[in-house]
Design a protein around this motif. Structure first.
Motif, PDB file in Angstrom:
ATOM      1  N   LEU A  61       0.835  -1.203   0.000  1.00 59.52           N
ATOM      2  CA  LEU A  61       0.000   0.000   0.000  1.00 59.52           C
ATOM      3  C   LEU A  61       0.869   1.252   0.000  1.00 59.52           C
ATOM      4  N   ARG A  62       1.885   1.280   0.842  1.00 59.08           N
ATOM      5  CA  ARG A  62       2.775   2.447   0.895  1.00 59.08           C
ATOM      6  C   ARG A  62       3.425   2.708  -0.456  1.00 59.08           C
ATOM      7  N   LEU A  63       3.857   1.645  -1.136  1.00 57.54           N
ATOM      8  CA  LEU A  63       4.458   1.811  -2.464  1.00 57.54           C
ATOM      9  C   LEU A  63       3.420   2.297  -3.476  1.00 57.54           C
ATOM     10  N   SER A  64       2.233   1.723  -3.421  1.00 61.05           N
ATOM     11  CA  SER A  64       1.172   2.086  -4.368  1.00 61.05           C
ATOM     12  C   SER A  64       0.703   3.524  -4.189  1.00 61.05           C
ATOM     13  N   LEU A  65       0.766   4.025  -2.956  1.00 63.36           N
ATOM     14  CA  LEU A  65       0.285   5.391  -2.694  1.00 63.36           C
ATOM     15  C   LEU A  65       1.142   6.453  -3.376  1.00 63.36           C
ATOM     16  N   ARG A  66       2.314   6.075  -3.876  1.00 56.29           N
ATOM     17  CA  ARG A  66       3.154   7.029  -4.619  1.00 56.29           C
ATOM     18  C   ARG A  66       2.476   7.488  -5.902  1.00 56.29           C
ATOM     19  N   LYS A  67       1.523   6.669  -6.406  1.00 53.89           N
ATOM     20  CA  LYS A  67       0.778   7.021  -7.624  1.00 53.89           C
ATOM     21  C   LYS A  67      -0.261   8.110  -7.363  1.00 53.89           C
ATOM     22  N   VAL A  68      -0.614   8.294  -6.108  1.00 51.92           N
ATOM     23  CA  VAL A  68      -1.702   9.208  -5.741  1.00 51.92           C
ATOM     24  C   VAL A  68      -1.116  10.582  -5.422  1.00 51.92           C
ATOM     25  N   SER A  69      -1.646  11.599  -6.080  1.00 49.75           N
ATOM     26  CA  SER A  69      -1.142  12.959  -5.844  1.00 49.75           C
ATOM     27  C   SER A  69      -1.843  13.601  -4.645  1.00 49.75           C
ATOM     28  N   ARG A  70      -1.174  14.529  -4.026  1.00 51.43           N
ATOM     29  CA  ARG A  70      -1.702  15.365  -2.941  1.00 51.43           C
ATOM     30  C   ARG A  70      -1.882  14.643  -1.613  1.00 51.43           C
ATOM     31  N   LEU A  71      -1.229  13.497  -1.436  1.00 46.66           N
ATOM     32  CA  LEU A  71      -1.232  12.839  -0.131  1.00 46.66           C
ATOM     33  C   LEU A  71      -0.210  13.537   0.753  1.00 46.66           C
ATOM     34  N   THR A  72      -0.505  13.662   2.017  1.00 48.64           N
ATOM     35  CA  THR A  72       0.464  14.242   2.934  1.00 48.64           C
ATOM     36  C   THR A  72       1.297  13.134   3.550  1.00 48.64           C
ATOM     37  N   LYS A  73       0.647  12.260   4.336  1.00 53.16           N
ATOM     38  CA  LYS A  73       1.387  11.152   4.948  1.00 53.16           C
ATOM     39  C   LYS A  73       0.419  10.168   5.573  1.00 53.16           C
ATOM     40  N   MET A  74       0.920   8.954   5.793  1.00 53.32           N
ATOM     41  CA  MET A  74       0.161   7.974   6.566  1.00 53.32           C
ATOM     42  C   MET A  74       0.420   8.270   8.035  1.00 53.32           C
ATOM     43  N   ILE A  75      -0.602   8.122   8.855  1.00 48.71           N
ATOM     44  CA  ILE A  75      -0.493   8.440  10.274  1.00 48.71           C
ATOM     45  C   ILE A  75       0.281   7.340  10.991  1.00 48.71           C
ATOM     46  N   GLY A  76       1.235   7.756  11.801  1.00 46.51           N
ATOM     47  CA  GLY A  76       2.035   6.818  12.561  1.00 46.51           C
ATOM     48  C   GLY A  76       2.874   7.561  13.589  1.00 46.51           C
ATOM     49  N   VAL A  77       3.844   6.849  14.126  1.00 42.26           N
ATOM     50  CA  VAL A  77       4.770   7.422  15.099  1.00 42.26           C
ATOM     51  C   VAL A  77       6.159   7.348  14.491  1.00 42.26           C
ATOM     52  N   GLY A  78       6.760   8.503  14.228  1.00 41.28           N
ATOM     53  CA  GLY A  78       8.056   8.522  13.563  1.00 41.28           C
ATOM     54  C   GLY A  78       7.915   7.943  12.166  1.00 41.28           C
ATOM     55  N   ASP A  79       8.748   6.971  11.828  1.00 47.15           N
ATOM     56  CA  ASP A  79       8.671   6.315  10.520  1.00 47.15           C
ATOM     57  C   ASP A  79       7.747   5.099  10.532  1.00 47.15           C
ATOM     58  N   GLU A  80       7.248   4.733  11.696  1.00 45.00           N
ATOM     59  CA  GLU A  80       6.403   3.546  11.814  1.00 45.00           C
ATOM     60  C   GLU A  80       4.934   3.919  11.618  1.00 45.00           C
ATOM     61  N   ILE A  81       4.286   3.249  10.659  1.00 45.07           N
ATOM     62  CA  ILE A  81       2.862   3.458  10.394  1.00 45.07           C
ATOM     63  C   ILE A  81       2.081   2.589  11.375  1.00 45.07           C
ATOM     64  N   ILE A  82       1.179   3.225  12.107  1.00 44.91           N
ATOM     65  CA  ILE A  82       0.412   2.539  13.148  1.00 44.91           C
ATOM     66  C   ILE A  82      -1.039   2.387  12.686  1.00 44.91           C
ATOM     67  N   PRO A  83      -1.593   1.155  12.735  1.00 45.56           N
ATOM     68  CA  PRO A  83      -3.009   0.993  12.390  1.00 45.56           C
ATOM     69  C   PRO A  83      -3.895   1.546  13.508  1.00 45.56           C
ATOM     70  N   LEU A  84      -5.152   1.754  13.175  1.00 49.11           N
ATOM     71  CA  LEU A  84      -6.112   2.152  14.196  1.00 49.11           C
ATOM     72  C   LEU A  84      -6.240   1.034  15.219  1.00 49.11           C
ATOM     73  N   THR A  85      -6.487   1.406  16.454  1.00 48.83           N
ATOM     74  CA  THR A  85      -6.690   0.408  17.502  1.00 48.83           C
ATOM     75  C   THR A  85      -8.069  -0.235  17.323  1.00 48.83           C
ATOM     76  N   ASP A  86      -8.271  -1.360  17.973  1.00 48.13           N
ATOM     77  CA  ASP A  86      -9.579  -2.020  17.928  1.00 48.13           C
ATOM     78  C   ASP A  86     -10.673  -1.090  18.439  1.00 48.13           C
ATOM     79  N   GLU A  87     -10.364  -0.298  19.471  1.00 49.65           N
ATOM     80  CA  GLU A  87     -11.349   0.640  20.031  1.00 49.65           C
ATOM     81  C   GLU A  87     -11.719   1.720  19.012  1.00 49.65           C
ATOM     82  N   GLU A  88     -10.731   2.220  18.273  1.00 51.09           N
ATOM     83  CA  GLU A  88     -11.000   3.247  17.259  1.00 51.09           C
ATOM     84  C   GLU A  88     -11.848   2.681  16.121  1.00 51.09           C
ATOM     85  N   VAL A  89     -11.548   1.457  15.703  1.00 52.13           N
ATOM     86  CA  VAL A  89     -12.332   0.811  14.647  1.00 52.13           C
ATOM     87  C   VAL A  89     -13.764   0.600  15.121  1.00 52.13           C
ATOM     88  N   LEU A  90     -13.942   0.113  16.345  1.00 56.35           N
ATOM     89  CA  LEU A  90     -15.289  -0.087  16.891  1.00 56.35           C
ATOM     90  C   LEU A  90     -16.043   1.227  17.008  1.00 56.35           C
TER      91      LEU A  90
END
Length: 172
Positions: free
Chosen positions: A68-97
């Motif tokens: 996904l990170r590699l594929s997102l290079r095709k998409v213009s006007r993206l700022t960044k994936m949310i994470g901590v530092g260089d590590e991309i963090i998924p939403l927690t189970d609580e956030e998804v719920l």
């Protein structure tokens, strides 16, 4: 896993459409923007409109983060994936719920209905049922509830549609 991409506010739908057309469904299972409904009075008539729940963010579901990170290079006007530092963090189970509970399958939080009992609001229907404690402020005139929720590793201020009617007191 659910991930969040930060984009330019107002460009959420354009980014979502680019992702849907440019990225493989094997890499990106779903790309969506959560909305909320609010009521607005225009020319003396109340109408319901959809607005972006988290302006500046697009949500993505994938099991293949690296692709996904590699594929997102095709998409213009993206700022960044949310994470901590260089590590991309998924939403927690609580956030998804939270998102699933508020927005459902259609990713739209409908207008909640409530009643004013003395100085307390009791929610009767909609995504705010049982969530009165999250409400920080209510604008009765504009029919909105303002909430603070923990999302993306920080406290987010959001608003949802809320129609509150006054409780009728029986004087029998």
């Amino acid at each position: 896993m659910w991930y969040v991409v930060q984009v330019q506010t107002g460009a959420e739908e354009k980014i979502r459409m680019q992702c849907d057309s440019l990225l493989s469904p094997q890499v990106l299972r779903q790309c969506f923007i959560p909305f909320y409904e609010e009521q607005r009075k225009l020319h003396g008539e109340w109408s319901t409109r959809k607005k972006v729940l988290f302006p500046g963010y697009v949500f993505m579901i994938t099991d293949q983060l690296d692709e996904l990170r590699l594929s997102l290079r095709k998409v213009s006007r993206l700022t960044k994936m949310i994470g901590v530092g260089d590590e991309i963090i998924p939403l927690t189970d609580e956030e998804v719920l939270f998102l699933q509970g508020f927005c459902g399958e259609q990713q739209v939080a409908e207008v909640s209905q409530g009643i004013l009992e003395g100085s307390q609001v009791r929610i009767l229907s909609g995504p705010l049922v049982g969530k009165e404690a999250l409400i920080k402020k209510i604008d009765y005139h504009k029919r909105r509830a303002y909430l603070e929720v923990d999302m993306f590793g920080r406290r987010q201020k959001i608003r949802l549609g809320l129609e509150v009617r006054m409780e009728k007191v029986d004087k029998t």
